[in-house]
Design a protein around this motif. Structure first.
Motif, PDB file in Angstrom:
ATOM      1  N   GLY A  61       0.774  -1.234   0.000  1.00  0.00           N
ATOM      2  CA  GLY A  61       0.000   0.000   0.000  1.00  0.00           C
ATOM      3  C   GLY A  61       0.801   1.278   0.000  1.00  0.00           C
ATOM      4  N   VAL A  62       2.123   1.188   0.191  1.00  0.00           N
ATOM      5  CA  VAL A  62       2.943   2.417   0.197  1.00  0.00           C
ATOM      6  C   VAL A  62       3.128   2.940  -1.226  1.00  0.00           C
ATOM      7  CG1 VAL A  62       5.166   3.420   0.820  1.00  0.00           C
ATOM      8  CG2 VAL A  62       4.087   1.741   2.328  1.00  0.00           C
ATOM      9  N   PHE A  63       3.316   2.021  -2.172  1.00  0.00           N
ATOM     10  CA  PHE A  63       3.345   2.428  -3.577  1.00  0.00           C
ATOM     11  C   PHE A  63       2.259   1.679  -4.336  1.00  0.00           C
ATOM     12  CE2 PHE A  63       4.689   1.729  -8.012  1.00  0.00           C
ATOM     13  CZ  PHE A  63       4.624   3.048  -8.434  1.00  0.00           C
ATOM     14  N   ASN A  64       1.451   2.427  -5.056  1.00  0.00           N
ATOM     15  CA  ASN A  64       0.354   1.862  -5.834  1.00  0.00           C
ATOM     16  C   ASN A  64       0.397   2.437  -7.240  1.00  0.00           C
ATOM     17  OD1 ASN A  64      -1.330   0.662  -3.401  1.00  0.00           O
ATOM     18  ND2 ASN A  64      -0.728   2.753  -2.846  1.00  0.00           N
ATOM     19  N   CYS A  65       0.227   1.576  -8.234  1.00  0.00           N
ATOM     20  CA  CYS A  65       0.290   2.000  -9.635  1.00  0.00           C
ATOM     21  C   CYS A  65      -1.029   1.647 -10.325  1.00  0.00           C
ATOM     22  CB  CYS A  65       1.467   1.309 -10.325  1.00  0.00           C
ATOM     23  SG  CYS A  65       1.586   1.664 -12.085  1.00  0.00           S
ATOM     24  N   ILE A  66      -1.725   2.666 -10.790  1.00  0.00           N
ATOM     25  CA  ILE A  66      -3.038   2.507 -11.390  1.00  0.00           C
ATOM     26  C   ILE A  66      -2.927   2.591 -12.917  1.00  0.00           C
ATOM     27  CG2 ILE A  66      -5.347   3.512 -11.596  1.00  0.00           C
ATOM     28  CD1 ILE A  66      -4.927   2.315  -8.915  1.00  0.00           C
ATOM     29  N   LEU A  67      -3.351   1.557 -13.612  1.00  0.00           N
ATOM     30  CA  LEU A  67      -3.372   1.573 -15.078  1.00  0.00           C
ATOM     31  C   LEU A  67      -4.803   1.887 -15.519  1.00  0.00           C
ATOM     32  CD1 LEU A  67      -1.146  -1.539 -15.909  1.00  0.00           C
ATOM     33  CD2 LEU A  67      -0.463   0.828 -15.424  1.00  0.00           C
ATOM     34  N   THR A  68      -5.012   3.117 -15.948  1.00  0.00           N
ATOM     35  CA  THR A  68      -6.349   3.568 -16.298  1.00  0.00           C
ATOM     36  C   THR A  68      -6.250   4.786 -17.198  1.00  0.00           C
ATOM     37  OG1 THR A  68      -8.521   4.130 -15.368  1.00  0.00           O
ATOM     38  CG2 THR A  68      -6.590   5.065 -14.262  1.00  0.00           C
ATOM     39  N   ASP A  69      -7.394   5.423 -17.495  1.00  0.00           N
ATOM     40  CA  ASP A  69      -7.376   6.632 -18.314  1.00  0.00           C
ATOM     41  C   ASP A  69      -8.442   7.605 -17.827  1.00  0.00           C
ATOM     42  OD1 ASP A  69      -9.790   5.631 -19.268  1.00  0.00           O
ATOM     43  OD2 ASP A  69      -9.060   5.194 -21.289  1.00  0.00           O
ATOM     44  N   LEU A  70      -8.482   8.788 -18.435  1.00  0.00           N
ATOM     45  CA  LEU A  70      -9.380   9.840 -17.968  1.00  0.00           C
ATOM     46  C   LEU A  70     -10.842   9.488 -18.176  1.00  0.00           C
ATOM     47  CD1 LEU A  70      -7.512  13.085 -19.091  1.00  0.00           C
ATOM     48  CD2 LEU A  70      -7.562  12.024 -16.839  1.00  0.00           C
ATOM     49  N   GLU A  71     -11.137   8.687 -19.203  1.00  0.00           N
ATOM     50  CA  GLU A  71     -12.526   8.298 -19.431  1.00  0.00           C
ATOM     51  C   GLU A  71     -13.069   7.494 -18.247  1.00  0.00           C
ATOM     52  OE1 GLU A  71     -15.165   5.709 -22.651  1.00  0.00           O
ATOM     53  OE2 GLU A  71     -13.278   6.632 -23.304  1.00  0.00           O
ATOM     54  N   GLU A  72     -12.194   6.762 -17.595  1.00  0.00           N
ATOM     55  CA  GLU A  72     -12.610   5.959 -16.437  1.00  0.00           C
ATOM     56  C   GLU A  72     -12.667   6.783 -15.151  1.00  0.00           C
ATOM     57  OE1 GLU A  72     -13.630   2.818 -16.157  1.00  0.00           O
ATOM     58  OE2 GLU A  72     -13.452   2.422 -18.305  1.00  0.00           O
ATOM     59  N   ILE A  73     -11.688   7.648 -14.938  1.00  0.00           N
ATOM     60  CA  ILE A  73     -11.542   8.255 -13.605  1.00  0.00           C
ATOM     61  C   ILE A  73     -11.761   9.762 -13.575  1.00  0.00           C
ATOM     62  CG2 ILE A  73      -9.976   6.433 -12.845  1.00  0.00           C
ATOM     63  CD1 ILE A  73      -7.671   8.506 -13.237  1.00  0.00           C
ATOM     64  N   GLY A  74     -11.834  10.425 -14.734  1.00  0.00           N
ATOM     65  CA  GLY A  74     -12.014  11.876 -14.735  1.00  0.00           C
ATOM     66  C   GLY A  74     -10.906  12.569 -13.957  1.00  0.00           C
ATOM     67  N   ASP A  75     -11.288  13.471 -13.034  1.00  0.00           N
ATOM     68  CA  ASP A  75     -10.311  14.239 -12.240  1.00  0.00           C
ATOM     69  C   ASP A  75     -10.049  13.626 -10.871  1.00  0.00           C
ATOM     70  OD1 ASP A  75      -9.717  16.192 -14.118  1.00  0.00           O
ATOM     71  OD2 ASP A  75     -11.362  17.505 -13.492  1.00  0.00           O
ATOM     72  N   ALA A  76     -10.407  12.368 -10.691  1.00  0.00           N
ATOM     73  CA  ALA A  76     -10.315  11.765  -9.356  1.00  0.00           C
ATOM     74  C   ALA A  76      -8.883  11.697  -8.828  1.00  0.00           C
ATOM     75  CB  ALA A  76     -10.936  10.368  -9.360  1.00  0.00           C
ATOM     76  N   MET A  77      -7.892  11.585  -9.713  1.00  0.00           N
ATOM     77  CA  MET A  77      -6.494  11.614  -9.251  1.00  0.00           C
ATOM     78  C   MET A  77      -6.169  12.935  -8.585  1.00  0.00           C
ATOM     79  SD  MET A  77      -4.617   8.817  -9.833  1.00  0.00           S
ATOM     80  CE  MET A  77      -2.911   9.370  -9.876  1.00  0.00           C
ATOM     81  N   LEU A  78      -6.858  13.985  -9.009  1.00  0.00           N
ATOM     82  CA  LEU A  78      -6.598  15.327  -8.490  1.00  0.00           C
ATOM     83  C   LEU A  78      -7.456  15.661  -7.279  1.00  0.00           C
ATOM     84  CD1 LEU A  78      -6.766  17.153 -11.958  1.00  0.00           C
ATOM     85  CD2 LEU A  78      -4.837  15.873 -10.988  1.00  0.00           C
TER      86      LEU A  78
END
Length: 485
Positions: free
Chosen positions: A202-219
């Motif tokens: 859980g200290v490092f997590n790598c998400i393989l996705t795109d904006l169509e899936e997640i929108g601005d959720a990373m932000l």
């Protein structure tokens, strides 16, 4: 190691398939072959990941400096053991030459090596004078929390690790999203390295996705304290608006329109050598790539002739061939964009000294001369093997034109007068200026970053330590204090 099998997100220490019904084909930009097919992660998976990172960070922050260093040392060991396979993936996935791939691995390992110096910063306590009798003031550095990391396709491994390694070294956790076009170099190989190193889940997590899936959720996640992003200025501005509204920190490295200035007293042959490298490494797909060649009129014709002659000799083609310098652009869209820049410039009357050719995503170099600094061509970040050469009437005119851009990332000045060159370097409105060198330079122990619309914040040790930690003042009143009321 067969890294192509790493086609899943890495969440909480596990390789997890995306829940989306959509997939992404990660393609070799040179021949179009599919390297891997990725099932994309969903918004729900991303939101869960931020919670996982938040909880994991609380424990990781308690780990000793030695524990953190041991993990980083094992990451370096992983890169050393798998170097040849990693270089192969970088060439096939990014379209970069073998030279570029080796440079990227060296830069990545260098970043992790430098991060080994950072855990001790959390143990340092600074005492500052107190204005109250019998008081001690102490200043501590604490981990910031969860860091959001978003990296681009061009130098994906290096530009990811320059956030990830310092963040983890300083007791933070990371939720990282690489560009899916470079999912392995920019994400999965890094995840594998930390898995090998025994980093707690859980200290490092790598998400393989795109904006169509997640929108601005990373932000927008409330669990993230800082957004680290490398990419375009328009996206950086969008991130800045969201981060500002949530009072989050940002580390933004954005676009560039980097000038390469040849002054009246410069050595032209040496300048041409540097110019070839600084323009054409990785097809010009680097934020620091030379975008404008600004040449004093006394050297202009000589520089143009020698530069064009050298460009004609650059080997172009399959990036896995060790002889190749210019390989393909990352995708068809980028190749189309570069081709349109060339055609628009021709229609506007720009003079072509060397015409490139396109084959698939491969675009051989094009050189424009007698370019006007205020033209659309000169004011566009080219991100391709297109060179624009501009004539300057004087040294002062060259500096003036260099600054005539909203960007300010990197720059270079060629001169035989090093003292005067350094003074002129301070007049160039960019975060970095290199004298008698080209614009593409990066080291883990220098303040890397831009001015104006080229970004905010600085990478590199010790500057990144301030970015990725919280400074806390603790005062200790040793004897009871008398108050005025």
């Amino acid at each position: 190691m067969d890294f192509k099998t790493l086609d899943k997100s890495f969440i909480n220490g596990e390789w997890i398939e995306g829940h989306s019904k959509r997939t992404f084909d990660n393609q070799n930009p040179y021949d179009g072959s599919v390297l891997q097919t990725i099932k994309l992660a969903t918004l729900d998976q991303l939101e869960d990941t931020f919670l996982i990172a938040k909880n994991a960070q609380e424990e990781w922050a308690k780990s000793s400096s030695e524990d953190k260093k041991n993990v980083l040392e094992k990451v370096i060991e992983f890169y050393e053991q798998n170097r040849d396979d990693i270089v192969e993936i970088i060439t096939k996935e990014t379209g970069g030459s073998v030279i570029k791939a080796n440079v990227e691995v060296d830069l990545t390992v260098g970043l992790v090596n430098e991060a080994l110096n950072m855990p001790d910063e959390l143990d340092k306590v600074e005492e500052v004078p107190a204005g109250v009798e019998n008081r001690v003031n102490r200043v501590h550095k604490l981990p910031l929390g969860v860091i959001t990391s978003i990296s681009p396709f061009n130098f994906p491994m290096n530009l990811s690790m320059r956030t990830i390694a310092p963040a983890i070294a300083l007791g933070n956790s990371v939720v990282h999203k690489p560009d899916a076009q470079t999912a392995m170099a920019g994400g999965s190989i890094i995840a594998k390295a930390f898995e090998y190193a025994g980093l707690p889940k859980g200290v490092f997590n790598c998400i393989l996705t795109d904006l169509e899936e997640i929108g601005d959720a990373m932000l927008e996640s409330p669990h993230s304290q800082l957004i680290s992003f490398t990419g375009s200025t328009p996206v950086g501005k969008h991130i800045g608006k969201i981060a500002g509204s949530m009072l989050k920190r940002v580390a933004l490295e954005l676009g560039g329109n980097n000038p390469f200035i040849v002054l009246q007293d410069a050595n032209v042959d040496k300048a041409v050598d540097a110019a070839i490298f600084g323009k054409f490494i990785h097809q010009g797909q680097i934020c620091m790539s030379i975008n404008r060649f600004i040449i004093h009129q006394d050297h202009y014709d000589e520089f143009v002739n020698k530069f064009v002659d050298r460009v004609k000799e650059i080997p172009c083609g399959d990036p896995t061939n060790p002889e190749t310098i210019v390989g393909p652009l990352i995708n068809e869209e980028q190749a189309d964009k570069a081709e349109k820049i060339i055609e628009d410039a021709k229609k506007a009357g720009a003079k072509v000294a060397l015409e490139g050719k396109r084959e698939g995503n491969l675009l051989t170099p094009t050189v424009f001369v007698d370019v006007e600094n205020n033209s659309e061509l000169a004011q566009t970040e080219l991100f391709s093997p297109i060179a624009t050469i501009i004539k300057a009437e004087s040294d002062d005119h060259a500096i003036e034109m260099a600054n005539d851009t909203p960007f300010g990332l990197s720059s270079a000045i060629f001169t035989e007068d090093l003292t005067e060159g350094e003074q002129l370097a301070l007049k160039v409105e960019s975060g970095m200026t290199h004298i008698n060198d080209q614009t593409v330079n990066d080291h883990p122990n220098v303040p890397f970053g831009g001015a104006k619309e080229s970004g905010m914040g600085r990478f590199g040790n010790p500057w990144i330590v301030e970015e990725f930690t919280m400074t806390k003042w603790v005062s200790i009143q040793k004897e009871y204090r008398e108050y005025p009321f």
